[in-house]
Every structure is written in structure tokens, then in C-alpha cells.
Design an enzyme around this catalytic site. Structure first.
Site, PDB file in Angstrom:
ATOM      1  N   GLN A  16      17.000  34.322  55.229  1.00  0.00           N
ATOM      2  CA  GLN A  16      15.644  34.565  55.742  1.00  0.00           C
ATOM      3  C   GLN A  16      15.061  35.863  55.202  1.00  0.00           C
ATOM      4  O   GLN A  16      13.992  36.280  55.642  1.00  0.00           O
ATOM      5  CB  GLN A  16      15.670  34.601  57.287  1.00  0.00           C
ATOM      6  CG  GLN A  16      16.145  33.315  57.931  1.00  0.00           C
ATOM      7  CD  GLN A  16      15.156  32.159  57.804  1.00  0.00           C
ATOM      8  OE1 GLN A  16      13.982  32.345  57.453  1.00  0.00           O
ATOM      9  NE2 GLN A  16      15.619  30.951  58.067  1.00  0.00           N
TER      10      GLN A  16
ATOM     11  N   HIS B 110      23.227  32.569  62.470  1.00  0.00           N
ATOM     12  CA  HIS B 110      23.059  31.120  62.317  1.00  0.00           C
ATOM     13  C   HIS B 110      24.468  30.512  62.288  1.00  0.00           C
ATOM     14  O   HIS B 110      25.425  31.172  61.852  1.00  0.00           O
ATOM     15  CB  HIS B 110      22.354  30.887  60.970  1.00  0.00           C
ATOM     16  CG  HIS B 110      21.963  29.476  60.688  1.00  0.00           C
ATOM     17  ND1 HIS B 110      22.862  28.532  60.251  1.00  0.00           N
ATOM     18  CD2 HIS B 110      20.763  28.848  60.743  1.00  0.00           C
ATOM     19  CE1 HIS B 110      22.237  27.388  60.061  1.00  0.00           C
ATOM     20  NE2 HIS B 110      20.954  27.548  60.353  1.00  0.00           N
TER      21      HIS B 110
ATOM     22  N   LYS C 188      14.581  27.385  50.855  1.00  0.00           N
ATOM     23  CA  LYS C 188      13.758  28.256  51.720  1.00  0.00           C
ATOM     24  C   LYS C 188      12.955  29.256  50.881  1.00  0.00           C
ATOM     25  O   LYS C 188      12.185  30.047  51.409  1.00  0.00           O
ATOM     26  CB  LYS C 188      14.656  29.028  52.695  1.00  0.00           C
ATOM     27  CG  LYS C 188      15.381  28.148  53.722  1.00  0.00           C
ATOM     28  CD  LYS C 188      16.124  29.016  54.695  1.00  0.00           C
ATOM     29  CE  LYS C 188      17.230  28.302  55.427  1.00  0.00           C
ATOM     30  NZ  LYS C 188      16.796  27.369  56.447  1.00  0.00           N
TER      31      LYS C 188
ATOM     32  N   CYS D 248      20.008  26.367  65.404  1.00  0.00           N
ATOM     33  CA  CYS D 248      21.357  26.553  64.849  1.00  0.00           C
ATOM     34  C   CYS D 248      21.889  27.962  65.161  1.00  0.00           C
ATOM     35  O   CYS D 248      22.596  28.551  64.328  1.00  0.00           O
ATOM     36  CB  CYS D 248      21.405  26.293  63.346  1.00  0.00           C
ATOM     37  SG  CYS D 248      20.956  24.627  62.909  1.00  0.00           S
TER      38      CYS D 248
ATOM     39  N   ASP E 243      24.085  37.384  54.896  1.00  0.00           N
ATOM     40  CA  ASP E 243      23.391  36.108  54.946  1.00  0.00           C
ATOM     41  C   ASP E 243      21.905  36.423  54.749  1.00  0.00           C
ATOM     42  O   ASP E 243      21.239  36.893  55.677  1.00  0.00           O
ATOM     43  CB  ASP E 243      23.646  35.429  56.296  1.00  0.00           C
ATOM     44  CG  ASP E 243      22.828  34.151  56.454  1.00  0.00           C
ATOM     45  OD1 ASP E 243      21.995  33.853  55.569  1.00  0.00           O
ATOM     46  OD2 ASP E 243      23.009  33.458  57.473  1.00  0.00           O
TER      47      ASP E 243
HETATM   48  C1  PLP Z   1      19.861  32.783  58.717  1.00  0.00           C
HETATM   49  C2  PLP Z   1      20.291  31.466  58.137  1.00  0.00           C
HETATM   50  N1  PLP Z   1      21.516  31.367  57.605  1.00  0.00           N
HETATM   51  C3  PLP Z   1      21.963  30.233  57.057  1.00  0.00           C
HETATM   52  C4  PLP Z   1      21.179  29.096  57.030  1.00  0.00           C
HETATM   53  C5  PLP Z   1      21.699  27.852  56.396  1.00  0.00           C
HETATM   54  O1  PLP Z   1      20.937  27.519  55.288  1.00  0.00           O
HETATM   55  P1  PLP Z   1      21.102  26.075  54.593  1.00  0.00           P
HETATM   56  O2  PLP Z   1      20.897  25.071  55.677  1.00  0.00           O
HETATM   57  O3  PLP Z   1      20.039  26.046  53.577  1.00  0.00           O
HETATM   58  O4  PLP Z   1      22.467  26.040  54.024  1.00  0.00           O
HETATM   59  C6  PLP Z   1      19.902  29.151  57.596  1.00  0.00           C
HETATM   60  C7  PLP Z   1      19.046  27.949  57.645  1.00  0.00           C
HETATM   61  O5  PLP Z   1      18.218  27.798  58.507  1.00  0.00           O
HETATM   62  C8  PLP Z   1      19.439  30.376  58.144  1.00  0.00           C
HETATM   63  O6  PLP Z   1      18.226  30.475  58.672  1.00  0.00           O
END
Ligand code: PLP
Length: 414
Positions: free
Chosen positions: A209, A129, A232, A372, A206
Site C-alpha cells: 500500500q 494484512h 495495486k 484481510c 510489506d
Molecule cells: C498491506 C497488504 N499486504 C499484502 C497484500 C496482499 O497482496 P496480493 O493480494 O496482491 O498478494 C495486500 C492486499 O490487499 C495488502 O493490502
């Protein structure tokens, strides 16, 4: 513990509302943000209603209650991850957690174990992401470090053939997603950690998910840092978590400076408090942290193994149903092994944005676009996809309505 789908659904008030002229809401966009159970909504509003005061400051009862609630939430999150409370830093989001680590590493002076010099290497992957890509691009640009990445195979997996050639004696940081927000792929973290630690590199996970969907224990994973977002994980917006090994957090320079994060201050100098305070400058997102405490406790009470199994069954059902649709191409692993309930697909020549809008007209909420993760969708040759992402409150009926919606769209768009 057993999983009771009806009881879970009843916990989420938003799922009783209708949309688009009285249609039942079929919410398949939990990868973007999850819905919230009543216990979370109440925990957050009760904080404002009954206990609101600035934590760690006032000498009055409300301040004491607010501090207890905030620190209690930290202990709940620590317990949820198998961590110690001092290792839990509250941020505003996973994006901030990942920026915090990358920026703080960039602030590490010579002699500090995190100090980067030109030629040092940072390893990520093509399936990151943007939140786990751009902070490392920026860190590389600031320090002269070299950014490298695992490629993604056509089957939607990391190319592990690259493991030894990619992670070398020059590697300082490996930052990888646990589960792809586009492909649903669950990455083989133990293999990556073993190789990274063998060369003395730190591993950042990270877990945006994965933490909401499966049991995640930071000690078992043997990683060094982990980031996830409250929103999430059935928690509030405006609250994220950075977990780090205590001794590493205490060697990391701060990211934001100001009130609460100091040990001693003069007119020209300051020294830093130990973690987690060092990374929580200013009055934090208190009510949101308390809501997150309620959220992880809610998930734990249902059981993360139960949630994972429920989603796995639903994913099996969805993959079988989607594969029956002519012209539908699923992007990502086609087997259930090491795969979560994020299903990205294209349908013939129908543009994903048109499909998303059509599904919305049928009551089905999905996400469309590059999610993203633009380098990934570009690599896979699909500039945009439609994504259905599943969670604990979804049912086979939701999948049936998605499938019917796609079939209706095929008829509508000819
Ligand atoms: C794999 C992953 N990393 C990071 C993020 C960023 O999360 P946030 O927008 O809550 O900071 C997301 C959000 O969709 C994500 O799916």
C-alpha cells in the site's frame, strides 16, 4: 512535473464506462486493486501480439525479444525502487513474495545466516494484512521460533513504546507493513529499522500500500526485503515483486524448485543459480512483468511525489467531508501526518455490507469487511468497516459522490 488530473483520468479507459443503469463509475477500491492505464494494457497485449516466446531459453529471435522485454521490465522496476536489477525477483503477487521469504528462511540449514532455532523471535504487528501474518505464523510453527507483535493504539498507530522490549537480541526477523490497508497509517520504518539492525535482525517491508502511492527507495529505507503487487500499482494481475539485498538473496535457499533456477543438475543433486533466477523457477509471468515495467514507468513519468501530494490533498478533503457526516466514525489516524488515502469507517448501525451495497447502487465502488486484517478489526472492536481507498485518478467529485451516497444511505436505512 505537474499533476494533471484530467489527463490522468483520460489514461484509464475503464473510467469512461458507466455502471448500474448509466451511472458514472466512482472507483474507490484501489486498495484492493487499481485500474490500468492504456499503456499497461497495450504493453501486455503487445507482448503476446509481437514478442511471445519463453524467456531465457530458445535460440530464436522471438525468444531474444521476449527475454529483452522481460529483463527490461526488471531494470525498470529496479530503477523505480532505487535497487539493482539482480535484486528484483518477479513473483505472482505480494502474497507469494512474502511466502517466498518466510518459506525460504524456514529452509535455511544450520550455519546459514537465516537459520532459525526454537526461541528465536519474529516480530510483526497487529495491523498486518493476512499475507504478512500467516506466513510468519507458519514459519514460527515449523521452526519453534516465537511470534511477537506491536500492538495498535486506539489512534491507529503502532505502539512504539514497545520498540525496545519487543525487538531484542533474540529477534531474527521484523516484518512490518509500510502503510496499513485498513487504517491508512504510514508506519515509522526508520525507527524500526534502526532498532532491528542494532540487534542484528532482518527487516521485511510489506509495501503493497506504499509503493503505488509514494516514493519508495529501498536503499534510503535501509531495509532488507520488500514486497509489493503489480495489480495495486496500475500494473497487471499475476505479477508481484520481491526485492532483497543481493548478498541476502544469494544466501537464501530456494522456495520453488525446477527449471531455470539451477546452476548444475545430476540425477540426485542440484545446485542453485544466483538471484534473481534462483527464485524464478519455471517459465515466469512474462507478459505481466512487461506490463508492470510499463506501469512503474507510467507512475514515474507522472512523478511519485506528485501522486503522493495529489492523494494527500484528496485525503484532507475526504476526511473533512466525512467528519461532517453525523454518526460516521473514521477508524485510523485522524490527522494527516504519516497517513495515506485509505479511509475506513462505520456509519451508525448500518452494517458495512449493506452500506457497500447501497453505495454500489449509487455508482460508488468501495470495499467492506475485515479487509484481510481480521486480528486488527477485532482489536479495534469493529468486525467490519466500509473502506474507500484513493488513487491518482480520483477527484474531489468522487469524494462528493461518496458523501452524498452515505447521506442517502442514512435516509434509506432510517
Ligand atoms: C498491506 C497488504 N499486504 C499484502 C497484500 C496482499 O497482496 P496480493 O493480494 O496482491 O498478494 C495486500 C492486499 O490487499 C495488502 O493490502
Amino acid at each position: 512535473m505537474s499533476f494533471n488530473s484530467e489527463a490522468v483520468i483520460a489514461d484509464f479507459p475503464i473510467l469512461t464506462r458507466t455502471i448500474r443503469d448509466g451511472k458514472r463509475l466512482v472507483y474507490l477500491d484501489s486498495g484492493a486493486t487499481s485500474q490500468k492505464p492504456s499503456v499497461v494494457i497495450e504493453a501486455e497485449s503487445n507482448f503476446y501480439r509481437l514478442h511471445n516466446a519463453a524467456v531465457h531459453r530458445g535460440a530464436h529471435q522471438l525468444a531474444e525479444e521476449a527475454t529483452d522485454a522481460y529483463e527490461g521490465a526488471r531494470a525498470m522496476v529496479a530503477n523505480f525502487l532505487g535497487a539493482d536489477s539482480n535484486e528484483i525477483v518477479f513473483t505472482k503477487s505480494a502474497t507469494e513474495s512474502l511466502n517466498l521469504v518466510a518459506y525460504a528462511i524456514g529452509n535455511a540449514p544450520a550455519g546459514n545466516r537465516f537459520h532459525l532455532t526454537p526461541g528465536d523471535e519474529i516480530v510483526i504487528s497487529e495491523m498486518e494484512h493476512h499475507a504478512n501474518l500467516i506466513p510468519w505464523q507458519q514459519l514460527a510453527a515449523r521452526t519453534g521460533a516465537h511470534l511477537k507483535w506491536f500492538e495498535v493504539t486506539p489512534a491507529g498507530r503502532l505502539d512504539l513504546e514497545q520498540l525496545d522490549s519487543l525487538i531484542t537480541a533474540r529477534t531474527k526477523i521484523v516484518s512490518i507493513t509500510h502503510q496499513s490497508n485498513v487504517l491508512g497509517t504510514i508506519n515509522p520504518i526508520p525507527e524500526i529499522v534502526t532498532r532491528a539492525h542494532a540487534v542484528g535482525a532482518f527487516v521485511v517491508l510489506d509495501a503493497c500500500q506504499s509503493v503505488p502511492h509514494m516514493p519508495v527507495n529501498v536503499k534510503d529505507l535501509d531495509i532488507d526485503f520488500l514486497a509489493f503487487s503489480g495489480h495495486k500499482s496500475v500494473g497487471p494481475t499475476g505479477i508481484g515483486v520481491l526485492w532483497g539485498r543481493e548478498e541476502l538473496l544469494n544466501d537464501l535457499p530456494p522456495f520453488l524448485t525446477g527449471g531455470s533456477m539451477i546452476e548444475n543438475v545430476t540425477m540426485t543433486t542440484a545446485t542453485w543459480a544466483k538471484a534473481p533466477k534462483r527464485f524464478e523457477a519455471g517459465v515466469p509471468n512474462m507478459a505481466q512483468a512487461v506490463g508492470l515495467g510499463a506501469a512503474v514507468t507510467y507512475l514515474q513519468n507522472i512523478g511519485m511525489n506528485e501522486i503522493f501530494s495529489h492523494e494527500k490533498e484528496l485525503t484532507r478533503y475526504a476526511m473533512a467531508a466525512l467528519s461532517d457526516i453525523s454518526d460516521l466514525t473514521l477508524i485510523g489516524p485522524l490527522d494527516l501526518e504519516m497517513r495515506g488515502g485509505t479511509l475506513s469507517f462505520t456509519v451508525g448501525d448500518i452494517h458495512p455490507h449493506d452500506l457497500g451495497q447501497f453505495l454500489d447502487s449509487q455508482g460508488v465502488a468501495v470495499r467492506t469487511g475485515h479487509h484481510c486484517a481480521w486480528p486488527l478489526t477485532r482489536k479495534l472492536g469493529v468486525p467490519a468497516t466500509t473502506r474507500a481507498s484513493l488513487y491518482l485518478y480520483n477527484t474531489p467529485q468522487d469524494i462528493d459522490e461518496l458523501v452524498q451516497g452515505i447521506r442517502n444511505a442514512q435516509k434509506y436505512f432510517g
